[in-house]
Design a protein around this motif. Sequence first.
Motif, short mmCIF file in Angstrom:
data_model
loop_
_atom_site.label_atom_id
_atom_site.label_comp_id
_atom_site.label_asym_id
_atom_site.label_seq_id
_atom_site.Cartn_x
_atom_site.Cartn_y
_atom_site.Cartn_z
N LYS A 71 39.53 48.96 40.87
CA LYS A 71 40.83 48.33 41.14
C LYS A 71 40.72 46.84 40.87
O LYS A 71 39.75 46.19 41.25
N SER A 72 41.73 46.30 40.20
CA SER A 72 41.82 44.86 39.97
C SER A 72 43.27 44.44 40.12
O SER A 72 44.14 45.27 40.38
N ASP A 73 43.54 43.17 39.91
CA ASP A 73 44.93 42.70 39.98
C ASP A 73 45.76 43.25 38.81
O ASP A 73 46.98 43.19 38.84
N LYS A 74 45.11 43.81 37.78
CA LYS A 74 45.80 44.39 36.63
C LYS A 74 46.17 45.85 36.84
O LYS A 74 47.07 46.36 36.21
N GLY A 83 33.62 58.57 31.23
CA GLY A 83 35.00 58.54 30.76
C GLY A 83 35.95 58.07 31.83
O GLY A 83 35.57 57.94 33.00
N ILE A 84 37.17 57.80 31.44
CA ILE A 84 38.23 57.43 32.38
C ILE A 84 39.09 58.67 32.58
O ILE A 84 39.59 59.25 31.62
N ILE A 85 39.24 59.10 33.85
CA ILE A 85 39.99 60.32 34.12
C ILE A 85 41.35 60.06 34.77
O ILE A 85 42.17 60.98 34.86
N ASP A 86 41.60 58.82 35.20
CA ASP A 86 42.91 58.49 35.77
C ASP A 86 43.13 56.99 35.64
O ASP A 86 42.19 56.20 35.75
N ALA A 87 44.38 56.61 35.39
CA ALA A 87 44.74 55.19 35.28
C ALA A 87 46.23 55.04 35.55
O ALA A 87 47.02 55.94 35.23
N PRO A 133 45.74 47.33 28.94
CA PRO A 133 46.60 46.78 29.98
C PRO A 133 45.82 46.28 31.20
O PRO A 133 46.20 45.30 31.83
N HIS A 134 44.70 46.94 31.53
CA HIS A 134 43.91 46.55 32.70
C HIS A 134 42.72 45.67 32.34
O HIS A 134 41.99 45.24 33.23
N ARG A 135 42.52 45.44 31.04
CA ARG A 135 41.40 44.63 30.55
C ARG A 135 40.05 45.20 31.02
O ARG A 135 39.18 44.49 31.51
N VAL A 136 39.90 46.51 30.86
CA VAL A 136 38.66 47.22 31.21
C VAL A 136 38.05 47.77 29.94
O VAL A 136 38.75 48.35 29.11
#
Length: 71
Positions: free
Chosen positions: A8-11, A24-28, A52-55
């Motif tokens: 979690k970040s401010d983005k 992998g990324i499973i949720d955003a 969008p989240h700069r990840v």
Amino acid sequence: GEEIIDFKSDKGHNTIIINGDKIGIIDADCSDKLCLEQGYISKPGESIVCLPHRVMIQVIGENDDDIILSY
């Protein structure tokens, strides 16, 4: 084994899963969800990006054991 990381970040929020030698990324909660469509990565040089989240998740190093999570 399997490890789930809630990032979690401010983005925004991303849920990252490490399963054996894959990650992998499973949720955003981003608007385009393109990071979810990139699937799992495991080989040096591969990456997953959520703009969008700069990840960015990138596999770097000489072998498949080097996984770096940066934001």
